[in-house]
Design a protein around this motif. Sequence first.
Motif, mmCIF file in Angstrom:
data_model
loop_
_atom_site.group_PDB
_atom_site.id
_atom_site.type_symbol
_atom_site.label_atom_id
_atom_site.label_comp_id
_atom_site.label_asym_id
_atom_site.label_seq_id
_atom_site.Cartn_x
_atom_site.Cartn_y
_atom_site.Cartn_z
ATOM 1 N N LEU A 1 0.851 -1.200 0.000
ATOM 2 C CA LEU A 1 0.000 0.000 0.000
ATOM 3 C C LEU A 1 0.883 1.246 0.000
ATOM 4 C CD1 LEU A 1 -2.514 -1.219 2.709
ATOM 5 C CD2 LEU A 1 -2.915 -1.074 0.243
ATOM 6 N N TYR A 2 1.946 1.174 0.775
ATOM 7 C CA TYR A 2 2.910 2.277 0.848
ATOM 8 C C TYR A 2 4.297 1.660 0.865
ATOM 9 C CZ TYR A 2 -1.423 4.346 2.398
ATOM 10 O OH TYR A 2 -2.727 4.716 2.471
ATOM 11 N N GLY A 3 5.248 2.370 0.267
ATOM 12 C CA GLY A 3 6.610 1.857 0.239
ATOM 13 C C GLY A 3 6.872 1.055 -1.022
ATOM 14 N N VAL A 4 8.116 0.583 -1.162
ATOM 15 C CA VAL A 4 8.532 -0.071 -2.401
ATOM 16 C C VAL A 4 9.026 -1.478 -2.086
ATOM 17 C CG1 VAL A 4 9.987 0.134 -4.446
ATOM 18 C CG2 VAL A 4 9.282 2.200 -3.200
ATOM 19 N N ALA A 5 8.483 -2.462 -2.774
ATOM 20 C CA ALA A 5 8.834 -3.849 -2.505
ATOM 21 C C ALA A 5 10.310 -4.118 -2.785
ATOM 22 C CB ALA A 5 7.968 -4.767 -3.361
ATOM 23 N N ARG A 6 10.839 -3.464 -3.814
ATOM 24 C CA ARG A 6 12.202 -3.757 -4.262
ATOM 25 C C ARG A 6 13.237 -3.533 -3.151
ATOM 26 N NH1 ARG A 6 14.556 -0.003 -6.992
ATOM 27 N NH2 ARG A 6 12.517 0.879 -7.494
ATOM 28 N N SER A 7 13.002 -2.518 -2.312
ATOM 29 C CA SER A 7 14.058 -2.143 -1.371
ATOM 30 C C SER A 7 13.622 -2.185 0.096
ATOM 31 C CB SER A 7 14.524 -0.727 -1.713
ATOM 32 O OG SER A 7 13.400 0.138 -1.646
ATOM 33 N N ALA A 8 12.372 -2.583 0.337
ATOM 34 C CA ALA A 8 11.812 -2.419 1.680
ATOM 35 C C ALA A 8 12.670 -3.035 2.783
ATOM 36 C CB ALA A 8 10.404 -2.985 1.727
ATOM 37 N N LEU A 9 13.141 -4.243 2.575
ATOM 38 C CA LEU A 9 13.854 -4.911 3.665
ATOM 39 C C LEU A 9 15.334 -5.116 3.347
ATOM 40 C CD1 LEU A 9 11.212 -7.562 4.808
ATOM 41 C CD2 LEU A 9 11.752 -5.376 5.864
ATOM 42 N N PRO B 1 19.268 -3.356 7.216
ATOM 43 C CA PRO B 1 18.936 -3.905 8.524
ATOM 44 C C PRO B 1 18.061 -2.917 9.286
ATOM 45 C CG PRO B 1 21.304 -3.996 8.132
ATOM 46 C CD PRO B 1 20.723 -3.179 7.025
ATOM 47 N N GLN B 2 17.340 -3.439 10.250
ATOM 48 C CA GLN B 2 16.457 -2.638 11.088
ATOM 49 C C GLN B 2 15.387 -1.901 10.292
ATOM 50 O OE1 GLN B 2 19.462 -0.667 13.708
ATOM 51 N NE2 GLN B 2 18.528 -2.066 15.195
ATOM 52 N N SER B 3 14.921 -2.592 9.239
ATOM 53 C CA SER B 3 13.748 -2.096 8.513
ATOM 54 C C SER B 3 12.574 -3.005 8.891
ATOM 55 C CB SER B 3 13.953 -2.200 7.005
ATOM 56 O OG SER B 3 15.126 -1.531 6.630
ATOM 57 N N VAL B 4 11.395 -2.432 8.814
ATOM 58 C CA VAL B 4 10.228 -3.255 9.112
ATOM 59 C C VAL B 4 9.084 -2.862 8.178
ATOM 60 C CG1 VAL B 4 9.500 -1.717 10.996
ATOM 61 C CG2 VAL B 4 8.633 -4.064 10.927
ATOM 62 N N VAL B 5 8.374 -3.888 7.680
ATOM 63 C CA VAL B 5 7.192 -3.669 6.843
ATOM 64 C C VAL B 5 5.992 -4.124 7.662
ATOM 65 C CG1 VAL B 5 5.968 -4.415 4.774
ATOM 66 C CG2 VAL B 5 8.423 -3.950 4.668
ATOM 67 N N LEU B 6 5.028 -3.225 7.852
ATOM 68 C CA LEU B 6 3.867 -3.564 8.673
ATOM 69 C C LEU B 6 2.703 -3.996 7.795
ATOM 70 C CD1 LEU B 6 3.759 -0.529 11.154
ATOM 71 C CD2 LEU B 6 5.164 -2.585 11.281
ATOM 72 N N THR B 7 1.827 -4.804 8.375
ATOM 73 C CA THR B 7 0.560 -5.038 7.690
ATOM 74 C C THR B 7 -0.363 -3.874 8.034
ATOM 75 O OG1 THR B 7 -0.225 -6.271 9.580
ATOM 76 C CG2 THR B 7 0.706 -7.550 7.758
ATOM 77 N N THR C 1 9.448 0.775 6.459
ATOM 78 C CA THR C 1 9.756 1.035 5.054
ATOM 79 C C THR C 1 8.612 0.639 4.135
ATOM 80 O OG1 THR C 1 10.815 -1.114 5.041
ATOM 81 C CG2 THR C 1 12.245 0.795 5.339
ATOM 82 N N GLY C 2 7.532 0.130 4.700
ATOM 83 C CA GLY C 2 6.410 -0.228 3.843
ATOM 84 C C GLY C 2 5.212 -0.673 4.658
ATOM 85 N N VAL C 3 4.039 -0.563 4.018
ATOM 86 C CA VAL C 3 2.816 -1.108 4.611
ATOM 87 C C VAL C 3 2.169 -1.976 3.540
ATOM 88 C CG1 VAL C 3 0.562 -0.605 5.615
ATOM 89 C CG2 VAL C 3 2.496 0.918 6.077
ATOM 90 N N ILE C 4 1.865 -3.207 3.913
ATOM 91 C CA ILE C 4 1.217 -4.096 2.941
ATOM 92 C C ILE C 4 -0.183 -4.471 3.420
ATOM 93 C CG2 ILE C 4 3.343 -5.113 2.025
ATOM 94 C CD1 ILE C 4 2.917 -7.479 3.896
ATOM 95 N N ASP C 5 -0.997 -4.938 2.474
ATOM 96 C CA ASP C 5 -2.317 -5.453 2.836
ATOM 97 C C ASP C 5 -2.143 -6.606 3.812
ATOM 98 O OD1 ASP C 5 -4.465 -4.144 1.817
ATOM 99 O OD2 ASP C 5 -4.279 -5.051 -0.188
ATOM 100 N N ASP C 6 -3.126 -6.831 4.658
ATOM 101 C CA ASP C 6 -3.058 -7.975 5.563
ATOM 102 C C ASP C 6 -2.900 -9.265 4.758
ATOM 103 O OD1 ASP C 6 -3.292 -6.307 7.643
ATOM 104 O OD2 ASP C 6 -5.408 -6.749 8.082
ATOM 105 N N VAL C 7 -2.170 -10.197 5.333
ATOM 106 C CA VAL C 7 -1.970 -11.475 4.652
ATOM 107 C C VAL C 7 -3.302 -12.237 4.668
ATOM 108 C CG1 VAL C 7 -0.613 -13.593 4.660
ATOM 109 C CG2 VAL C 7 0.370 -11.478 5.552
ATOM 110 N N PRO C 8 -3.728 -12.747 3.512
ATOM 111 C CA PRO C 8 -5.001 -13.478 3.486
ATOM 112 C C PRO C 8 -5.010 -14.597 4.533
ATOM 113 C CG PRO C 8 -4.162 -13.206 1.266
ATOM 114 C CD PRO C 8 -3.098 -12.699 2.177
ATOM 115 N N VAL C 9 -6.171 -14.822 5.143
ATOM 116 C CA VAL C 9 -6.227 -15.849 6.199
ATOM 117 C C VAL C 9 -5.961 -17.241 5.654
ATOM 118 C CG1 VAL C 9 -7.594 -14.883 8.061
ATOM 119 C CG2 VAL C 9 -8.721 -15.667 5.996
#
Lengths: 796, 225
Positions: free
Chosen positions: A133-141, A144-150, A179-187
Motif C-alpha cells: 500500500l505504501y513503500g517499495v517492494a524492491r528495497s523495503a527490507l 537492517p532494522q527495517s520493518v514492513v507492517l501489515t 519502510t512499507g505497509v502491505i495489505d493484511d496477509v489473506p487468512v
Amino acid sequence: MLKNYFKIAWRNLIKHKVFSLLNVCGLAIGVATFWLISLYVTDEWSYDRYNDKADRIFRVVQHADWNGGKSNIAVTSAPFAPALKNDYPEVENAIRIDAEGGGKITYGDKQMNEGDMYFTDNAIFNVFSYHFLYGVARSALVKPQSVVLTKTLAQKLFGEAAKALDKTILIENNPNTITGVIDDVPVNSHFTFAALRSFPANYTAPWGNSNLYTYLLLKNHDDYKHIEAGSGAFFNKYLKGDKGPMHYQLELQPLTSIHLNSNLDYELGANGNITYVYVFGGVALLILAIAVINYVNLTTARSSVRVKEIGVRKVIGSSKKQLMSMFFAESVLLTMIATLAAGVLIQFALPYFNQLSGKSLVLMQFGLTKTVVAFIVFALVTGILSGLYPALLLSGFSTISAMKGQVGNQVSTVLFRKSLVVFQFIVTIVMIAGSCIIYQQLHYVMNKDLGFNKAQVLTFHIRDKSARTKIAAIKSQLMQNPAIESVGIAGNPIGDNYIGSGNFNVGADGKVNSESKIVETLVIDEDFIPTLQIKLAQGRNFSAAMATDQKQAVMVNQTLVNELGWKKPVGRMVHTGVDEQGNVITQKIIGVVMDFNTYSLQHKVAPMVLQMPAEANDEDNLYVRMGKNNIPATLSYISKVYSRFDTENKAEFRFLDQNFANQYQSEQKQGSILFIFTLLAICIACLGLFGLVTFTAEQRVKEIGIRKVLGASVTNIVTLLSKDLMKLVLVATVIASPVAWFGMHKWLQSFAYRVNIHWWFFAVAGAAAVLIAFITVSTQSVKAATANPAKSLKSE
Amino acid sequence: MIKITNLEKFYRTEEVETIALNKLSIEIATGEFVAIMGPSGCGKSTLLNILGMLDDPDAGSYVFNDIEVAHFTERKRADLRKHNIGFVFQSFNLIDELTVFENVELPLIYTGVAASERVKRVEEVLDKMQIMHRRNHYPQQLSGGQQQRVAIARAVVNKPKLILADEPTGNLDSSNGNDVMELLTDLNEQGTTIIMVTHSEHDARYSHRIIRLLDGQSVMENIMV
C-alpha cells in the motif's frame, strides 16, 4: 414444450403438497449441508493459492533418521537458502523466515506486544504476492532494522496506515524504520504475520541451528525433483560434519500442499489435515445422496399415482424421451426450489458453522456471479441425478399396462427402493456410531489419569528476564497466602505439546552408543514433583538442601528405565551431553518417577530426563496449586504478587487441565461437526421414511379397513405398516457396524491412548436408528390404524 | 386402409395360455365407420390395441396404409401412431393437471406444431365441439359429456386418418351419448375412418358395418343399410 413441462411440474408439486414439502425439505437440508461443507473444503484447498507464483514456490524441510532416533522437521538453518541458491541454477530465489522477531513495540507513549513478527530476506516480495500500500517492494527490507507492517498493525499503531511510512518504532527497544505497509496477509495462508523485519546485515548461523524456514522460488515446477535427488550430496557437503552419520533427505514441499499435507515438527502454524477434507467431502456427498434417495424413493413409490397419465401421454403421441424430459423438469424444478431454500438455510447457519469450524466463510465466497452459476448448475445436476431413475422407470412402462393402471410396484423396483433405504440407514448408523466413539474417546482423554493431578493447577510464564532471577522471593510471597498449597517451577508449561529434547547417555566419547536415547528433557525445581503430585517409583526427589543436585543429579521416568532394561537405575552414572568446552557431562540418577504425560494423549509417554535448572533463566514457568475455595481471590492475589516483580507485563494464567484440553480442540471440532451432520442425516433419512410410510398407509387404506373390520387391533396394524421398514433399518445396522468399526479404528490410531471399540457401540447406534425410525413410522401408522374403517371402505 | 391377416395374440401366465386373437383377418377401407362387438373377453380391446399400434401381434400381418407394421419397433409404431391415429376412451382419460385447452393442445406439442399454429387449431376444434367456453377449466370441473367432447377434440386435433373409439359412450347418459355419436358420425362424413368397440347395439347402428367377435375370431359381419 419446456414451458409445458415446467407448468405440469409446478401443478404436480402444488397438487401433492405433503410429498412436495417432504422432498423440498429433505433436499434443502441436504443441499445446504453439501454447500456448507463445500465452502469449507474449497477454503481448505484454497490455502496459499492466491500467490501468483504458487506453483513454483517450495518449502525446504528435513527428514533424518539415525541409530536411536529420527526427526522430521519443517525448519532449516540460516545457510540453507544461500547455499541452495548458489548450488542449483534452477533456484530463482531463496528466502528465509525466522518467526522469532516478535516482542514489545514502542512508538511514542504507545506500547503493545506483537508476537507475529518475522525476520526475513527482502526477496520475499519476489517470491510471495504481498501487495504494497505504501513503500517499495524492491528495497523495503534491504537495510537492517527495517520493518514492513501489515495494514492492521499500522492502523493500530498510527490510527491510519498512511501515516506509518518512514516512522521509527522500537521493537524490544531497538529502533526500526517502517519502510512499507502491505495489505493484511489473506487468512488462507499457512503462515500469517503482523510485520516483516529485515535480518541483521549478512545474517547467518551455524548449519546445525535449525530454527528458521527456507522457501525457494524455482524456475520450473519440476526442478524440485533434481534438488531432492541431490539430498545426499548436499548433506555430505554441508551437514555431515555437524551431525555425524545418518540417513538424510531434503524435501521440497509445494507451497499449495503445505496446509493440508504437512504435519512435521516445528510447523509455522496449525495446519489442516487432508484426511478430514476427504472425510467431510465424503460425508457431504453421502448426505446429499440420502436426500436424493428420498426423492427417488418417494417418486417411484408413488408411480402408481402417475401411471395412468403416463399411459395417456404415450397414447396421444409422447415419445419416451419426451416423457423423460417431463420427469426431469419435475425433479429439476424441485431441486431449484430446494436449492433456493438451501441458500436461505446456509445464510442462517453460516455464523454457527463458522464458530464450529473456526472459519469465516460467507455464502458468496466466490462472488455473486460464480455463486449463482454454481447454484444453477448444481441444481440442474442434482435435479437430473435425482430424476434419472424415476424418469427411466416411469417412462418405460408399457402403454397398455399403464392405461390399465397395472404397473404399480414391481418386485425389482421395490427391491431397489428397499436397498436405497438400507443405504441411507447404513450411512446414518455409521455416523451415529462415529459420533458416539469420538465422544467416548474425547471423554476418555479429558478424564484419563495423566500421572499427576491436573486439577486446580495454574501455570504462567514469567516474561520479564530480571523477574526470573527472583524466583525464590516470588515463591515465598505466593506461599504466604493460605489458599495457595504449593508452587513449583519448570522450564516449560506441560500440556502445550512443546518440550525440548536432548541426548541421554551417549558414549563416553560423546558418540552415539546402544544405551543412548533421544529423550524429553524438562528442567524442574524441587517443588515441581510435589506440586503436581507426581508419584516417585524409586529413589528420591531433588532437594534444595543438596548442593550437588543442581549440577550432578538427574531423575528419569519409568519409560526410560523400561526401554533401557535397567534393573537398578538409581545410582547409575550417565552421560547427558557435552559442555561448552567439549567435555562429556556425567550425572547420577537419584530417582525414578512414575510416568506422567507431558504431551496430550495423541502422544505416548516418551523417555524423559528431569534436571534442575543450571541457570536462573531456565526457570520461567510457575506452577501454582490452589485450594478449591474462592479461586478469583487467589488469582487476584497471584496477579498482585507478580506485578511487584514484573511491572511491564501482566500475568497470563492458564490452567493445566485447559492446556491439555486445548490439544484436543481439532478433534473436538471434528466431533461437533460430525455430530451435527449426523443429526442432519438422521433428519433427512427420517423425512424419507415418513414419506414412504405415509404413502403406504394411503395406498393400503382399504386393506387396513378390511383388517379392522375382521378384528385387527391397532397394534396389529401398526406392526403391519412398520415391520418392513424396521427390518430394513436392522439390516442396515448389520452392514454399518463393520464399516463404522473400520473407520473409527483408523481415526483412533491418531491417539497413543484410546478407548476400546466395544460391540455395544454399534448396538447402541443401531438401536438409536431403529428407535428414531420407529417413532417416525409410528406417527403415520398409528394414524392409519386408528382411522374409522367405515370411512375407508365407503370411499371405494 | 387396414388389412390384417391371420392375426394372433396370446396371453401367457405360468400355467395357462389364453388366446385373445385367433387367426383373425379383417379389412377396413378408408372412410369406413366400423363397429366391433362381442361379449367380454372376446378380444375386442386386444384388437383395438393392435390396430392402434399400442401392442404388437404374436403372429400374422397388419398392413396399415400399405405398410406392414406388425413387427415395427415401439418407436416406429409411436411415430406412425401420433401422426395417423386418434383415440377416444370410455373413461375419457383426460389429464387432470391440464386445462381443457392444454389437454387438446398436447398431441400438437408432441408432433412439434408451432405455438401460434397450435392455438389456432385448438380453438378451431374446441369451437367445433362447442366446448370453447370451457377452455380454461380443468377436467374435474366438467360433466361427463363435456369431458368426452374434450377427449374427442383431443383425438381429432391432429387431423388423424383413423379414430379408434373404445366404448365412447359407456360412461355417458343417453342424451350425451347420442351427442358423442353424432360428433363421430360428422367426423366420419368428413372423411375420417372410425373403428369403434361397443356393447351398445344402439351406438353400433351409427356405423356402416358391424364385426362380431367370439373367442378371438370374427363370427359374423353385418352391413348396415
